[in-house]
Structures are given as C-alpha cells and as structure tokens.
Design an enzyme around this catalytic site. Structure first.
Site, PDB file in Angstrom:
ATOM      1  N   ASP A 213       6.849 -17.119  10.467  1.00 41.11           N
ATOM      2  CA  ASP A 213       8.235 -17.322   9.071  1.00 41.11           C
ATOM      3  C   ASP A 213       9.291 -17.655   9.782  1.00 41.11           C
ATOM      4  OD1 ASP A 213      10.683 -15.026   8.289  1.00 41.11           O
ATOM      5  OD2 ASP A 213       9.699 -13.234   9.130  1.00 41.11           O
TER       6      ASP A 213
ATOM      7  N   HIS B 130       6.524 -15.076   6.433  1.00 42.00           N
ATOM      8  CA  HIS B 130       7.514 -13.571   5.232  1.00 42.00           C
ATOM      9  C   HIS B 130       6.836 -13.008   5.437  1.00 42.00           C
ATOM     10  CE1 HIS B 130      10.681 -10.861   6.642  1.00 42.00           C
ATOM     11  NE2 HIS B 130      10.997 -10.424   5.802  1.00 42.00           N
TER      12      HIS B 130
ATOM     13  N   SER C 160      10.661  -6.220   7.992  1.00 46.30           N
ATOM     14  CA  SER C 160      12.026  -7.293   7.689  1.00 46.30           C
ATOM     15  C   SER C 160      13.386  -6.554   7.708  1.00 46.30           C
ATOM     16  CB  SER C 160      12.241  -8.291   6.414  1.00 46.30           C
ATOM     17  OG  SER C 160      12.538  -8.732   5.655  1.00 46.30           O
TER      18      SER C 160
END
Lengths: 346, 346
Positions: free
Chosen positions: B293, B322, B139
C-alpha cells in the site's frame, strides 16, 4: 530567458557549442549548446575523467554542491569532473533560451539518446577524451548513465546509475504523465504559448504537490523529516519548499524533460530486447536504487542489475525516497560515497 | 440522481431514515437516509451482528461480492451482516441525491464521526442491537472501524481495520488533495455547479490516473498484473478499467468523501492525543495493512496497532497494493479470510 537560469544561480558554467544535433525523433537543433561545469584536471594518461549528467529540473549546481568535495569519492583533486546539463533544462539549449522557431512550444522532442550523443561529441571533440573512468547520475542522470554504458560500451569504464532504471516503467510513464497534466491543465498554459512562466504558477504548484506525494515517501513524513528540514508543517513544506523549488522554472523546459524521461529505454538499441541491450555493457557497474523510492523502486533496479555482467546491486538506504537525491540525508550520502569510492578503486 | 447509483447496479439495498443528523462541522442533514444491505439473521442472543462500512467510491455491492460468502469468514449463514454505505457515496444521503439546499455543491461537510453516529443510531434504534461481534472495513471503512472502536468501546467486541489508519497522515492528506484538485481544475466543474457529471469527464479521468499511480503499486505493474487482469497495456488499464470505474460517479459525491477521508482522526476525542484515543479501544483488534500500500503503508498501521491493548498486527501480502481491496488477488483474500476467521473465533 528567465533570470532563474542564470550564471548567478547556477554558475559558473560554460556554454559549449557542439554543432548541429540531429534528433532521433527527426529535426535538428542547430548549434546545440551544452552548459558544462568543470572541476579538477585531466591527467596525462587521460584516464581520470568523470561525467555527471543531470536529472529532471536539476542543473550542474546541485550536483556540485551535493556530490563533489575534497576527500569525498568525487574529489576534484583526483578527478577531472565534467557536469553536463541535459538539453532542455534551461542552461543547455532549451525551450526557454532557444531562438526563432525552436523557442518555447516550438522546441523539438529530445530523447536520452540525443543527450548522450551530444555529450559524446563534447567529450571526444572538445575535450579530446578517449574514455570515462565513471559515468554517474541520479534519476534521469541514471537513464543517461545506462544509455552511455550501452551505446559506448568501450568508452565507459565504470557506471553508477542512482535511483533510475535502464528502461522507464509503465508505472513511471503514467506518474510522469500526471506531472505533465498538472501543468498543461492550467488555463494560462495555452498550449505552451503562455505569457510568462509566472502566469502558470497554479499548474506548477499542482506539479510540485504531486512531487511531494511521490518524490519523498510516506515514511519520510511519518518520521517528520520535513520538520527536521525546518518546515513546521506539511503545508509549509509543500508551499515553501516544493512549490518554491519549481515555481521559477519554465513550464516548456519541464515538459520537454518529462517527455524525455518517460521514453528512456536502452532496449531501443536492440529492438526491444532489454537483456541484449544491458548485455552490451562492459563498464564495472554499481546499481544504486534508494530504498524508499516510490517510482524507481529497488525491485525494478534489481532486474536491471541482474542483466549487467560486471555489476553489483548496492541499494542506498533512506526514508527520504527518490528526493534523497537532493542530499537531505547525510547518512545516505556517506553510504553513496563509500560505494562510489569502492567502485572507483576497482 | 444518476442511473449509476441505482438498485440495478448496487442493490438490493434498503434506504433507512435515521432522522435528523447534526454534523460535527455544524449544520444538519434532515431525515438522513442510510443505504443498507443486509445478509443473514440476527440470533436470539443478538451477538452475531457484523457491521461493514464502505470505502471511498465503494458501495455495499463490492463488499458483498468480494468479502461475503458461504464457508468464508464473513458467512451470512452464521452472521447477521449489515453493510452500511457511507454518507455521500451516492446511495446514502449524498450531494447527488439530496434535494433543495443540500443538493450538489450545497451539501454539507460530513466527518467520519458523523457517519459512525448515524450508523450507531441505525443499529441501536432500527435494529435493536446491543453490540457488534465485529466491525470490519477497508480504507475509509477502516477509518470508520477505528472511530467505532474508540467512540463506542463497549459496543464493539472485535475490530478489523484493513488498509487504513486511525488518524489520516499528512502525506495522505496531500495525496487526497491532488485527487480533489484533479476534479476541481476541470473547467466544467464550475465550483460544483456542473451541467452534468459527464461534463467533468476530463477531471474524473485525471483523478482516475492518479489512482492508477498510487492505488496499485510499482511492483503490480512491473509484474504485469494489469495484463493478468485482461488489459493489454497500461494505457488500456488507465482508460478502460480505472477511468471506466470512476467515470459514472458524481464529482461532488467524490469530493465530499475526499474531504471526510482527509480529516479522519480518532484523536479528536482526546484533544489530539492519539495514544489516549486508541487506549480506549476494548475490541479485540486485528490491524491489517496491505504490504504494498503506497499511502496507508504497513509502517503507519503498525504504529496504530502498538497503541491498541488487545490487538495483533496482521499485514496482508499483496503487490496489488491498496486496491487489492477490490479483490484482485485471490491469495490476499484467502489470507484475509484466515485472519478474520481466527478473530471471529477468539
């Protein structure tokens, strides 16, 4: 009643009083009025009627503009097409147009089943129908389509739920909750007793922003589809298109529709047994999710389809995601027309 | 400083003063302190160092617990592993622990590039490193990984950006904006000058709810993965797990990280030319998005990968989406370890 919900913007529509509507949650809407838009002519055999219910925030007008047309599957030259606005959408009886105790924040909680019973009354008593050749709708229109097929299995000959499911998912429930909170946390919302819809503009804008994130798809923006729709940036798309779309709507109308959307569930007929509920469907059914839908994904739609006997899974391909329903992707509309045409001929 | 950001919760970590950090947006963090957690030993050749930057809201602790281990790819017995907390996360210099003018709402806006320059100073001046065998992060950690590989191409031998992209998308920017607004619309937020983080609990809860919707995936909830994680309902998952996770965090910390996340973009080095920026990367790179995601989708990651010369596209499969980054899906971690092991051997 705001000017937005006018004949000028959404007409022509007719307001038909179906009498008092008792609600599943208790209470009643006295003299419930459904806003109805009609195209084509009922044939002598009375077997060419098509019902189109509306989605969250939508009215008859977008259904007419995007889905009906000469030479298309939903052709008024062939079919008697009735578009019925859902209760609470601002045209049918709604918080924004109800009077007295039912006005605004006093409006009762309405379920998908209430809408469908109201529509059944309309079709049978007002129009004298004995069956529907097709019920077709998108999103909350799909929720109503499933409810029709489960509640009145003999009445519905064909069903086409687009971008919606028979039982709203837990994920979708929470997404809808974030939409409701975006509006309700506006300090001017005042528990639904706001001075004017305009005073809740900030909340409506946040609500529009959430729709931007979940309503289209990551691929839609990555492919610059918003620019192809004539918005020079994502910001312009949010501020002008999405915010502009929702800004004139009445917050209480939106919130009552949201509440209804969250609780859509045909398994209420069968004590929570979804397979049993869908097992009741007799309609020839085409289940049509949109490939890039972020909250009614094809995987959920497929689970529904497996449980409907006389059905086929016909996903529509569009990176426009859920809001491809707006008609932004001509290729998806072509695919839809092809499937609907096939279904209507079957 | 809240108890949440304590050695007890996140330690052991060491606070290392890297001196004054000039910021890309202007201004300075005097005596910027990076919270660092170290595992293993630097070898004589100094070629076994691995850097792990942190993601939004994360600290060194979750990286240690989920990604490091004997016999795993990131094995402290083989590698000298340095986990560096990003600026603003509550352990490194942050709104919640800065003093004087920089405290709270007075904290400056920090970019990914500032973090990476601070980390470079740390690694070269404090640890005397001349190269990194690997930079790996998820991320915002992936955003820092790309920034490292573009900014210091000779220093970074291998790179593994997980669930993140080289340039934040417009879609992701708006998603992050909805997260920020969830906090900032809390009446107690008071433009960042709140009485206590606890007083902004409602905003933090709405923020947690948005994370619930976008952070996992529709399939995750459809498959009842939240129940498998021991939460009896979606409501319990939102109220206990997601809200519980974010509730003790400092709102200004979160907002400064959000601002940074929104603006990640390696093409700032090349006047907006992303291909040129990624063309600078010399590291052997494995690009690893997570299949489900919803905001760093595999399709976006693939576009990055195509532009990195010595790279491979290695998507990880997980319906956890995610937040599979949290380590909730053991099969995904196995897949990740396999790819990272292969990359480290290459």
């Amino acid at each position: 009643m705001s000017d937005y919900y006018s004949q000028e913007n959404h007409g022509p529509f007719e307001l038909i009083d179906i009498g008092d509507l008792n609600l599943e949650e208790g209470g009643q809407i006295p003299n419930c009025k459904l806003a109805v838009s009609i195209f084509g002519t009922l044939n002598a055999a009375k077997d060419n009627a098509i019902l189109i219910p509306t989605w969250y925030s939508g009215t008859n007008k977008i259904m007419e503009q995007v889905y009906l047309g000469e030479g298309r599957a939903l052709d008024p030259a062939k079919y008697f097409i009735i578009i019925v606005n859902q209760i609470g959408n601002g045209l049918s009886t709604s918080p924004s147009n109800a009077e007295g105790e039912l006005s605004g924040a006093g409006f009762p909680y309405v379920r998908i089943g209430d809408d469908v019973r109201a529509q059944y009354k309309l079709l049978t008593e007002h129009f004298g129908l004995e069956s529907l050749a097709l019920v077709v709708g998108g999103s909350m229109g799909a929720q109503q389509t499933y409810e029709w097929a489960v509640r009145y299995p003999e009445f519905v000959k064909r069903a086409a739920p687009i971008a919606g499911t028979a039982k709203n998912s837990e994920h979708d429930f929470i997404f809808a909750e974030t939409l409701a909170e975006a509006i309700m946390t506006d300090p001017n919302f005042n528990a639904g007793n706001y001075a004017s819809a305009e005073s809740v503009a900030d909340g409506l804008k946040r609500h529009a922003k959430l729709w931007t994130v979940m309503g289209w798809s990551t691929d839609f923006f990555a492919a610059n589809r918003h620019k192809a729709l004539d918005f020079e940036s994502m910001r312009a798309f949010v501020d002008e298109f999405m915010t502009g779309y929702f800004a004139p709507m009445d917050p209480n109308n939106l919130l009552r529709m949201l509440w209804k959307w969250q609780r859509a569930d045909v398994s209420r007929h069968t004590a929570g047994d979804l397979a049993a509920a869908l097992g009741r469907v007799q309609a020839r059914t085409y289940v049509m999710p949109i490939s890039h839908d972020m909250f009614f994904p094809p995987s959920d739609a497929l689970e529904d389809q497996k449980q409907v006997t006389n059905s086929e899974f016909r996903p529509l391909h569009s990176i426009d995601g859920h809001l491809g329903l707006f008609g932004t992707d001509p290729a998806m509309l072509e695919q839809l027309d092809s499937y609907l045409g096939e279904l209507l001929r079957s």
